[in-house]
Write a protein that holds these residues in place. Structure first.
Motif, PDB file in Angstrom:
ATOM      1  N   ARG A  69      12.562  43.648  29.040  1.00  0.00           N
ATOM      2  CA  ARG A  69      12.398  43.297  30.480  1.00  0.00           C
ATOM      3  C   ARG A  69      13.788  43.800  31.256  1.00  0.00           C
ATOM      4  NH1 ARG A  69       8.624  38.559  32.448  1.00  0.00           N
ATOM      5  NH2 ARG A  69       6.893  39.166  30.987  1.00  0.00           N
ATOM      6  N   ASP A 225       2.830  38.175  29.128  1.00  0.00           N
ATOM      7  CA  ASP A 225       3.053  37.289  30.367  1.00  0.00           C
ATOM      8  C   ASP A 225       3.521  35.959  29.734  1.00  0.00           C
ATOM      9  OD1 ASP A 225       1.537  38.929  31.755  1.00  0.00           O
ATOM     10  OD2 ASP A 225      -0.488  38.236  31.298  1.00  0.00           O
ATOM     11  N   GLU A 229      10.994  34.970  31.354  1.00  0.00           N
ATOM     12  CA  GLU A 229      11.159  35.745  32.643  1.00  0.00           C
ATOM     13  C   GLU A 229      12.903  35.787  32.788  1.00  0.00           C
ATOM     14  OE1 GLU A 229       9.109  36.910  34.522  1.00  0.00           O
ATOM     15  OE2 GLU A 229       7.390  36.002  33.827  1.00  0.00           O
ATOM     16  N   GLN A 232      14.201  37.360  36.338  1.00  0.00           N
ATOM     17  CA  GLN A 232      14.239  35.928  37.482  1.00  0.00           C
ATOM     18  C   GLN A 232      15.414  35.064  37.115  1.00  0.00           C
ATOM     19  OE1 GLN A 232      10.614  33.758  37.785  1.00  0.00           O
ATOM     20  NE2 GLN A 232      11.278  33.016  39.763  1.00  0.00           N
TER      21      GLN A 232
END
Length: 373
Positions: A69, A225, A229, A232
């Motif tokens: 990511r 999912d 994260e 973030q």
């Protein structure tokens, strides 16, 4: 099957949790920087913001190396410069250092040199504060290094392959071996024909689901999912760290007397939905109300060892109004109406000879000190 699969999932879960707890968060470091790098002028503000930017830059560089990511968000160092984590000159220095290994540690080296410069200029007032700052930086660097090693040293691929093959081959054999025999053939004990293997299906759901859980959490830095994260977290870290060392530095609310200033005993109010908790007794320990017998409360004295400095409770200070008895070497001694009126005596447990007890004096409030050989 349960042992092999359970051990694999346990190993994957411990690895997953270890990676989560190793994520470099700048909270401790920013508190130390805000408290120990002084100066409300532009130079002091620049020092604090630059120190925290270096710390966040190190986490971005290490996450670019292990998280897909973050790599998609910052595919090149130019994107890191554009995001404000690094200046073009710092990029030049980073790329100018020739090394075959990951260079995420370079911003942390800049951090240490800048902190040493701040100490020389008096922005960090003593060596203890500098040592505290270095300790927190080393903890932060250790977590970055641990993430790198988690990505470098993974669970052996052959172990994952063995578990996967074992699970699917087990149910392949179950599909054949657990079929019911044809009742028309008249096999003994096989008159019932079930079309749906209920327990085999349940076993498949549990084992296959367990295997999928292990495969999912083995690498939490992907783009699923349920993965971390990371982008973030990067946004949160840079924003919070800059607020702590800049906007909130020496920006304190006025100190005021609290609501309970004049109250010695007070309690914090409850809402109507939680007031029942206020009536619960406070927990004081699992042995606080333990019941004890009289034998548990009796103090044992070794009769073979002389008792030195034994204290006996009395009813009044300076006199004895009642007769006290104390066990001593298997015998006893009695007292009269007072220390001055009658000496203490005891009966020897061996020959019942009455002997005088020496060195008796009254000390403290209502305590007799008995010293005897």
């Amino acid at each position: 099957m349960s042992f092999v699969l359970g051990f694999y999932v346990t190993l994957a879960f411990n690895r997953w949790w270890g990676q989560y707890t190793s994520f470099p968060l700048p909270d401790n470091l920013m508190m130390v920087v805000s408290a120990n790098v002084h100066g409300v002028d532009e130079k002091g503000r620049l020092l604090r913001r630059t120190l925290m930017r270096y710390a966040n830059l190190a986490s971005v560089l290490i996450l670019r190396s292990i998280s897909t990511r973050v790599r998609r968000r910052f595919p090149t160092l130019e994107h890191v410069v554009e995001a404000g984590f690094m200046t073009p000159l710092e990029q030049t220095k980073l790329e100018g250092l020739k090394s075959d290994f990951n260079k995420y540690w370079m911003p942390l080296t800049w951090f240490t040199n800048l902190a040493a410069l701040a100490r020389q200029e008096g922005r960090i007032r003593d060596d203890i504060a500098l040592r505290l700052l270095m300790d927190e930086l080393n903890n932060y660097r250790g977590k970055c290094s641990l993430l790198f090693h988690y990505d470098w040293i993974s669970i052996p691929l052959v172990y994952t392959q063995v578990v996967t093959v074992a699970v699917y081959s087990f149910f392949g054999f179950c599909l054949i071996g657990r079929q019911f025999l044809n009742p028309e053939k008249g096999y003994k004990g096989h008159q019932l024909d079930l079309y749906v293997p209920i327990f085999t299906l349940l076993q498949f759901f549990f084992y296959a689901g367990w295997l999928k859980v292990g495969e999912l959490i083995i690498n939490p830095f992907g783009e699923d999912d349920d993965d971390f994260e990371t982008n973030q977290l990067i946004d949160r870290n840079i924003q919070v760290s800059m607020l702590a060392v800049d906007d909130m530095h020496q920006n304190l609310p006025p100190t005021e007397k609290d609501k309970f200033w004049v109250e010695r005993y007070f309690s914090v109010p409850y809402t109507n939905s939680t007031v029942a908790e206020a009536h619960r007794p406070a927990f004081k320990g699992s042995t606080y109300d333990m019941r004890m017998s009289e034998e548990d409360l009796t103090i044992h004295h070794n009769t073979d060892t002389p008792i030195m400095g034994q204290y006996l409770p009395v009813s009044q200070r300076g006199s004895l109004d009642n007769v006290l008895t104390c066990r001593l070497r298997g015998g006893s001694f009695d007292s009269g109406q007072g220390i001055s009126s009658k000496p203490f005596t005891y009966k020897d447990g061996k020959d019942d000879t009455e002997r005088e007890l020496k060195n008796v004096s009254l000390v403290r409030d209502g305590q007799l000190e008995v010293s005897c050989l």
